[in-house]
Design a protein around this motif. Structure first.
Motif, short mmCIF file in Angstrom:
data_model
loop_
_atom_site.label_atom_id
_atom_site.label_comp_id
_atom_site.label_asym_id
_atom_site.label_seq_id
_atom_site.Cartn_x
_atom_site.Cartn_y
_atom_site.Cartn_z
N MET A 81 0.84 -1.19 0.00
CA MET A 81 0.00 0.00 0.00
C MET A 81 0.89 1.25 0.00
SD MET A 81 -2.91 1.20 2.74
CE MET A 81 -1.68 1.54 4.02
N VAL A 82 0.52 2.22 -0.85
CA VAL A 82 1.27 3.46 -0.94
C VAL A 82 0.85 4.39 0.21
CG1 VAL A 82 1.76 5.49 -2.34
CG2 VAL A 82 1.47 3.25 -3.43
N THR A 83 1.79 4.81 1.01
CA THR A 83 1.50 5.66 2.16
C THR A 83 1.37 7.12 1.73
OG1 THR A 83 3.82 6.08 2.67
CG2 THR A 83 2.82 4.09 3.62
N ALA A 84 0.79 7.92 2.62
CA ALA A 84 0.66 9.35 2.35
C ALA A 84 2.04 10.00 2.24
CB ALA A 84 -0.16 10.01 3.45
N ARG A 125 11.03 16.83 7.90
CA ARG A 125 10.78 17.02 9.33
C ARG A 125 9.54 16.28 9.84
NH1 ARG A 125 13.85 20.35 7.24
NH2 ARG A 125 15.36 21.69 8.30
N ARG A 126 8.87 15.58 8.98
CA ARG A 126 7.70 14.82 9.43
C ARG A 126 8.15 13.67 10.32
NH1 ARG A 126 3.65 14.06 4.33
NH2 ARG A 126 2.96 12.28 5.59
N ASP A 127 7.42 13.47 11.41
CA ASP A 127 7.79 12.40 12.35
C ASP A 127 6.64 11.43 12.58
OD1 ASP A 127 6.11 14.04 13.71
OD2 ASP A 127 7.44 14.42 15.40
N ASP A 128 5.72 11.35 11.60
CA ASP A 128 4.62 10.40 11.75
C ASP A 128 5.12 8.99 11.46
OD1 ASP A 128 4.34 9.85 8.82
OD2 ASP A 128 3.79 11.96 8.78
N PRO A 129 4.35 7.97 11.83
CA PRO A 129 4.80 6.57 11.64
C PRO A 129 5.15 6.22 10.20
CG PRO A 129 2.92 6.66 13.12
CD PRO A 129 3.08 8.04 12.56
N GLU A 130 4.43 6.79 9.24
CA GLU A 130 4.70 6.47 7.84
C GLU A 130 6.08 6.96 7.42
OE1 GLU A 130 1.54 8.21 5.67
OE2 GLU A 130 0.09 6.62 6.14
N ALA A 131 6.45 8.15 7.88
CA ALA A 131 7.78 8.68 7.55
C ALA A 131 8.88 7.89 8.23
CB ALA A 131 7.85 10.15 7.95
N VAL A 132 8.65 7.53 9.49
CA VAL A 132 9.64 6.75 10.24
C VAL A 132 9.84 5.38 9.61
CG1 VAL A 132 10.14 5.68 12.46
CG2 VAL A 132 9.17 8.00 12.37
N ALA A 133 8.77 4.83 9.02
CA ALA A 133 8.83 3.49 8.44
C ALA A 133 9.49 3.46 7.06
CB ALA A 133 7.43 2.91 8.34
N ALA A 134 9.92 4.60 6.55
CA ALA A 134 10.55 4.66 5.23
C ALA A 134 11.91 5.35 5.34
CB ALA A 134 9.65 5.40 4.25
N PRO A 135 12.86 4.73 6.05
CA PRO A 135 14.16 5.39 6.28
C PRO A 135 14.96 5.64 5.01
CG PRO A 135 14.23 3.09 6.98
CD PRO A 135 12.80 3.39 6.68
N ALA A 136 14.90 4.70 4.04
CA ALA A 136 15.68 4.87 2.80
C ALA A 136 15.16 6.07 2.00
CB ALA A 136 15.60 3.60 1.96
N LEU A 137 13.84 6.17 1.90
CA LEU A 137 13.25 7.30 1.19
C LEU A 137 13.55 8.61 1.90
CD1 LEU A 137 11.50 8.49 -1.03
CD2 LEU A 137 9.47 7.82 0.28
N ARG A 138 13.45 8.57 3.21
CA ARG A 138 13.72 9.78 3.99
C ARG A 138 15.18 10.22 3.82
NH1 ARG A 138 10.95 10.77 9.73
NH2 ARG A 138 11.58 12.93 10.07
N GLU A 139 16.08 9.26 3.77
CA GLU A 139 17.49 9.60 3.58
C GLU A 139 17.72 10.29 2.24
OE1 GLU A 139 21.83 7.31 3.27
OE2 GLU A 139 20.05 6.23 3.95
N ARG A 140 17.03 9.82 1.20
CA ARG A 140 17.14 10.47 -0.11
C ARG A 140 16.63 11.90 -0.05
NH1 ARG A 140 20.79 7.33 -2.61
NH2 ARG A 140 20.02 5.26 -3.15
#
Length: 318
Positions: A1-4, A53-68
């Motif tokens: 499922m694609v997250t927000a 700077r988002r700290d919701d569960p969806e952002a935390v669960a995507a570390p590789a994307l967040r790093e990019r």
């Protein structure tokens, strides 16, 4: 499922893609764009800061994307133009493109498609034509199909061997991207190189042992694709399927058709009617593949579909 979070990252990537696309030298209209560029870049940076700077569960669960995203944010802040000089904005584009492709690669890993940047590259276009010409020469002059097939599959095997080595050893990837930098697109650092698909398509076609369809497929790929790229980027104004331009598609068909007719009449002694029909079918189906190839690289899709068009038209005209 694609997250927000992933969806918002996709929207950001698409906006950045549009901005970088307009900075392409072939369609960069400085007087038209310069006033809007700083505001557009500022909007991208603001959206990027909010994502990082988002700290919701969806952002935390995507570390590789967040790093990019973090990496992209740093690049934009470091290299954002400080003036309205055209050269500065073009340099900014060159520095940001690799970071955009890294973000696009992470999104594709999450099954979210975003387009790659395909900058103007005359060296790549010339390389494209050279490969098609060399392959066509081998096809027409080597008298044995067995030898042609061995040469074709050897080229494909070499390509896939290099692809495997790039995945196993990052330094090999860096070396090959540097070596083929003048003819490579930025996204090919993270995906299978178009030349590998090119070699694979040639091997598949050679295995059919059908001379005219194979030759027309090479002409269609070698002429139609680079001509469409040049015309579409320089003069393309009307967009339709998958962001392609009507002008580029028409140029593809005309160039491939003329080249195919010249080959059939000049080399194979065909009459005008069958040459027009068979070469036209190859050009039209090749252009169709170029329009709709997204998940399949067009260097594989175009020659295969052109071969199908030429083969079926050849049967129809007898």
């Amino acid at each position: 499922m694609v997250t927000a979070f992933a969806q918002d990252s996709r929207d950001l990537a698409l906006e950045l893609h549009r901005l970088l696309g307009e900075l392409d030298r072939s369609r960069f209209r400085w007087r038209e764009h310069v006033r809007a560029l700083p505001a557009r870049l500022a909007r991208v940076q603001e959206a990027l800061r909010e994502l990082v700077r988002r700290d919701d569960p969806e952002a935390v669960a995507a570390p590789a994307l967040r790093e990019r995203l973090v990496d992209l944010e740093g690049t934009l802040e470091q290299h954002a133009p400080k003036s309205d000089l055209r050269s500065e904005w073009l340099a900014f584009r060159a520095r940001v493109m690799p970071k955009y492709e890294e973000l696009a690669s992470s999104l594709r890993a999450a099954s979210i498609h975003v387009p790659s940047l395909r900058p103007k590259n005359y060296a790549r276009n010339a390389f494209h034509v050279f490969n098609a010409t060399a392959s066509l020469t081998i096809l027409e002059l080597v008298p044995s199909w067995d030898v042609v097939i061995v040469i074709a599959w050897a080229g494909a095997l070499a390509g896939w061997t290099m692809e495997a080595s790039r995945r196993i050893w990052p330094r090999a990837n860096d070396f090959m991207m540097k070596l083929f930098g003048p003819v490579a697109h930025p996204h090919e650092a993270h995906r299978v190189n178009s030349a590998t698909y090119y070699a694979t398509s040639i091997a598949i076609l050679a295995s059919t042992r059908e001379l005219i369809p194979c030759a027309l497929a090479l002409v269609t790929l070698g002429l139609g694709d680079p001509i469409a790229a040049i015309v579409g980027r320089r003069w393309g104004r009307v967009r339709w399927v998958n962001g392609r331009s009507v002008e580029g598609t028409l140029a593809f068909v005309v160039a491939a058709w003329i080249g195919g007719v010249a080959l059939m009449i000049g080399v194979h002694g065909a009459g005008w009617a069958p040459a027009l029909a068979v070469a036209g079918a190859a050009a039209l189906l090749g252009a169709f593949a170029e329009l709709y190839s997204r998940k399949v690289d067009d260097n594989l899709a175009i020659p295969v579909m052109a071969w199908v068009g030429a083969f079926l038209a050849g049967i129809a005209v007898g």
